[in-house]
Design a protein around this motif. Structure first.
Motif, PDB file in Angstrom:
ATOM      1  N   GLU A  42      -6.241  -7.667  -0.839  1.00  0.00           N
ATOM      2  CA  GLU A  42      -4.963  -7.080  -1.242  1.00  0.00           C
ATOM      3  C   GLU A  42      -4.981  -6.681  -2.717  1.00  0.00           C
ATOM      4  O   GLU A  42      -4.336  -5.736  -3.116  1.00  0.00           O
ATOM      5  CB  GLU A  42      -3.798  -8.046  -0.969  1.00  0.00           C
ATOM      6  CG  GLU A  42      -3.640  -8.447   0.488  1.00  0.00           C
ATOM      7  CD  GLU A  42      -3.200  -7.299   1.396  1.00  0.00           C
ATOM      8  OE1 GLU A  42      -3.167  -6.152   0.935  1.00  0.00           O
ATOM      9  OE2 GLU A  42      -2.908  -7.566   2.577  1.00  0.00           O
ATOM     10  N   HIS A  60       2.595  -7.086   4.576  1.00  0.00           N
ATOM     11  CA  HIS A  60       1.248  -6.528   4.762  1.00  0.00           C
ATOM     12  C   HIS A  60       0.738  -6.802   6.168  1.00  0.00           C
ATOM     13  O   HIS A  60       1.333  -7.577   6.910  1.00  0.00           O
ATOM     14  CB  HIS A  60       0.277  -7.177   3.761  1.00  0.00           C
ATOM     15  CG  HIS A  60       0.486  -6.737   2.356  1.00  0.00           C
ATOM     16  ND1 HIS A  60      -0.364  -5.884   1.718  1.00  0.00           N
ATOM     17  CD2 HIS A  60       1.473  -7.036   1.468  1.00  0.00           C
ATOM     18  CE1 HIS A  60       0.088  -5.666   0.485  1.00  0.00           C
ATOM     19  NE2 HIS A  60       1.206  -6.355   0.307  1.00  0.00           N
ATOM     20  N   ALA A  61      -0.390  -6.176   6.516  1.00  0.00           N
ATOM     21  CA  ALA A  61      -1.098  -6.500   7.758  1.00  0.00           C
ATOM     22  C   ALA A  61      -2.551  -6.779   7.405  1.00  0.00           C
ATOM     23  O   ALA A  61      -3.137  -6.084   6.571  1.00  0.00           O
ATOM     24  CB  ALA A  61      -1.000  -5.357   8.752  1.00  0.00           C
ATOM     25  N   GLU A  91      -2.391   0.252   7.867  1.00  0.00           N
ATOM     26  CA  GLU A  91      -1.483  -0.808   7.414  1.00  0.00           C
ATOM     27  C   GLU A  91      -0.262  -0.211   6.714  1.00  0.00           C
ATOM     28  O   GLU A  91       0.862  -0.642   6.934  1.00  0.00           O
ATOM     29  CB  GLU A  91      -2.250  -1.739   6.465  1.00  0.00           C
ATOM     30  CG  GLU A  91      -1.393  -2.836   5.846  1.00  0.00           C
ATOM     31  CD  GLU A  91      -2.162  -3.712   4.859  1.00  0.00           C
ATOM     32  OE1 GLU A  91      -3.372  -3.462   4.666  1.00  0.00           O
ATOM     33  OE2 GLU A  91      -1.557  -4.623   4.281  1.00  0.00           O
ATOM     34  N   HIS A 150       0.815  -1.226   0.000  1.00  0.00           N
ATOM     35  CA  HIS A 150       0.000   0.000   0.000  1.00  0.00           C
ATOM     36  C   HIS A 150       0.850   1.278   0.000  1.00  0.00           C
ATOM     37  O   HIS A 150       1.989   1.236  -0.440  1.00  0.00           O
ATOM     38  CB  HIS A 150      -0.988  -0.051   1.166  1.00  0.00           C
ATOM     39  CG  HIS A 150      -1.699  -1.369   1.233  1.00  0.00           C
ATOM     40  ND1 HIS A 150      -2.811  -1.652   0.488  1.00  0.00           N
ATOM     41  CD2 HIS A 150      -1.397  -2.509   1.927  1.00  0.00           C
ATOM     42  CE1 HIS A 150      -3.181  -2.915   0.728  1.00  0.00           C
ATOM     43  NE2 HIS A 150      -2.332  -3.455   1.578  1.00  0.00           N
TER      44      HIS A 150
HETATM   45 ZN   LIG Z   1      -2.213  -5.269   2.513  1.00  0.00          ZN
END
Ligand SMILES: [Zn+2]
Length: 499
Positions: free
Chosen positions: A362, A329-330, A275, A260
């Motif tokens: 995602e 990622h989270a 995130e 992101h």
């Molecule tokens: Zn993500």
């Protein structure tokens, strides 16, 4: 194509009896479509295209489709479809679910159902001698570190023949119909442009080279029909002659990809932690550790709060000839109690429904990229498929396991395991690639932890330890592959691997 999604035929019935049959066209991601022109023919209606819009009218009623929009307007009312129409040079493909959701409004009394038997041929009539020309689905390409892949997707099987001419690779395509020439600029240092041109009763694909090309490989894939041409860069003069192309090399460069960024915050926690912010910090920490501790080079796809399209992330890795690609990622989950870490590698088949949802989340970022990217979204999907289960899958899986083990060992977090799903950000990587979900930012307890520098450092250390262990094993295998033949281990990370 999902195993369940086999091409079939639908039967249209009106109040007065059967109207005829229409074949389903299944594309790379398994979505089924029908030809707009054929549908219009069966309904005794009209199909016309005006700019971005395609209009099917039956009597006084009509439905309007729009390029790149999964929404149709049927007699003035919006109908949400599973996907946007696919537009090719000669026809539009309409998502099959239009038949269930909009057909009754467009043509009252008409229904579509799976045809039981193949379309009957009128008795006595011979099978047509000349096969009808095959229409072009799409011409696309992708640049990898060592080769450029060109894909001609078509509605049916094509005959093809490859030849090299001065400064270009020519592929004769028999049976393809093409309304006019089609030019695609590539400019990747190997191929300058692609030209698809009608020539003497057939169609010729010309790949205009920038300089010299090395080997050219071709293959034919089905479902959908594709002719795939891989044009290799010329071998560098330094590579040993005669022997196998360079054996396993030591790991040199890792690309770390913080998910992101910019106007795409990613997932957001209950108290507003984003995130994009957490993963950038964690990624930077991992980078520092890898550089200091392993002496490997690290390149970051983003170093600030910037928006980077998915495709550019792996493109960057490919251009740098990275040995590994690690995306960080989270997670988000509607059930706020979800917790733990999980590591993914790319597969067209998701491990389970939850894995599929994570990938969908995602992948959703594509909607935030410009209109151009959204258009390329389908291309991206196709590329994922063109990788044909990817030469790096085994290596990616081993990398994922090593990192996941290390993370759950040291973080005392719930181990959600190694999973597979179709992450587009991994799709274009010409190297082993994984995606780590470091925790559920939507879980308020995990969000609190993710907000602290201590926990971020601990996560980074765990990822680092996993990469370190992977490198150790990699080096072991490399030493083995330098041992006498017969004991040679697979050499991972080689973009040269072919099928
Ligand atoms: Zn993500």
């Amino acid at each position: 194509v999902a195993a369940a999604a086999r091409p079939g035929t639908l039967e249209l019935k009106g109040r007065g009896g059967p109207l005829g049959q229409i074949p389903l066209v299944i594309v790379d991601d398994g979505t089924a479509y029908v030809s707009a022109a054929r549908l219009a023919g069966l309904l005794k209606g009209q199909w016309s295209v005006k700019g971005p819009r395609g209009i099917l009218s039956v009597g006084k009623r009509s439905v309007q489709f729009t390029r790149n929009q999964a929404r149709a307007i049927v007699t003035g009312q919006a109908v949400q479809l599973e996907s946007a129409p696919r537009v090719s040079a000669s026809d539009w493909l309409i998502p099959e679910d239009f038949l269930a959701k909009g057909l009754a409004r467009l043509a009252p009394g008409v229904t579509a159902s799976k045809a039981a038997a193949p379309a009957p041929r009128p008795p006595g009539k011979p099978i047509r001698a000349a096969r009808p020309a095959v229409t072009l689905g799409e011409l696309r390409y992708r640049s990898y570190p060592s080769f450029t892949r060109v894909v001609v997707e078509s509605a049916g099987a094509l005959a093809h023949a490859v030849s090299a001419d001065k400064g270009e690779i020519r592929v004769r395509l028999g049976g393809l119909s093409l309304p006019g020439p089609h030019v695609e600029e590539v400019d990747d240092g190997l191929v300058k442009e692609l030209r698809l041109e009608p020539a003497a009763g057939e169609v010729v694909l010309r790949a205009i080279l920038d300089g010299q090309a090395g080997e050219v490989k071709d293959m034919v894939l089905e479902d959908p029909h594709r002719v795939v041409i891989d044009i290799y860069r010329p071998k560098e003069p330094t590579s040993r002659e005669g022997g196998a192309p360079s054996r396993a090399q030591p790991l040199r460069l890792i690309v770390l990809d913080a998910g992101h960024g910019g106007h795409d915050p990613g997932a957001t926690g209950p108290s507003g932690l984003t995130e994009k912010e957490v993963v950038l910090d964690v990624t930077r920490r991992v980078a520092r550790m890898v550089e200091d501790g392993l002496g490997l080079k690290v390149a970051l796809t983003r170093e600030s709060d910037a928006f980077v399209p998915l495709r550019d992330r792996t493109n960057f890795g490919n251009k740098q000839r990275a040995d590994l690609f690690v995306s960080i990622h989270a997670n988000a989950h509607p059930r706020s109690v979800s917790e733990g870490v999980e590591t993914y590698f790319l597969s067209s088949e998701a491990t389970d429904n939850e894995a599929r949802q994570v990938a969908a989340l995602e992948n959703g970022v594509v909607q935030l990229e410009g209109a151009q990217s959204r258009q390329k979204f389908n291309v991206l999907k196709s590329i994922l498929w063109d990788l044909a289960q990817s030469e790096f899958q085994e290596e990616s899986s081993s990398l994922a396991e090593t990192v996941q083990d290390s993370m759950t060992r040291s973080l005392r977090l719930v181990n959600r395991g190694v999973k597979q799903a179709g992450f587009y950000v991994l799709g274009g990587a010409a190297m082993p690639a994984i995606l780590i979900e470091i925790g559920f930012i939507t879980n308020s307890r995990e969000e609190k932890k993710l907000a602290t520098p201590e926990h971020r450092e601990a996560i980074a250390r765990a990822i680092y330890a996993g990469l370190s262990e992977y490198r150790q094993r990699y080096n072991q295998r490399m030493r083995m592959s330098d041992a006498p033949p017969g004991k040679a281990a697979a050499s991972p990370g080689k973009a040269e691997a072919t099928r």
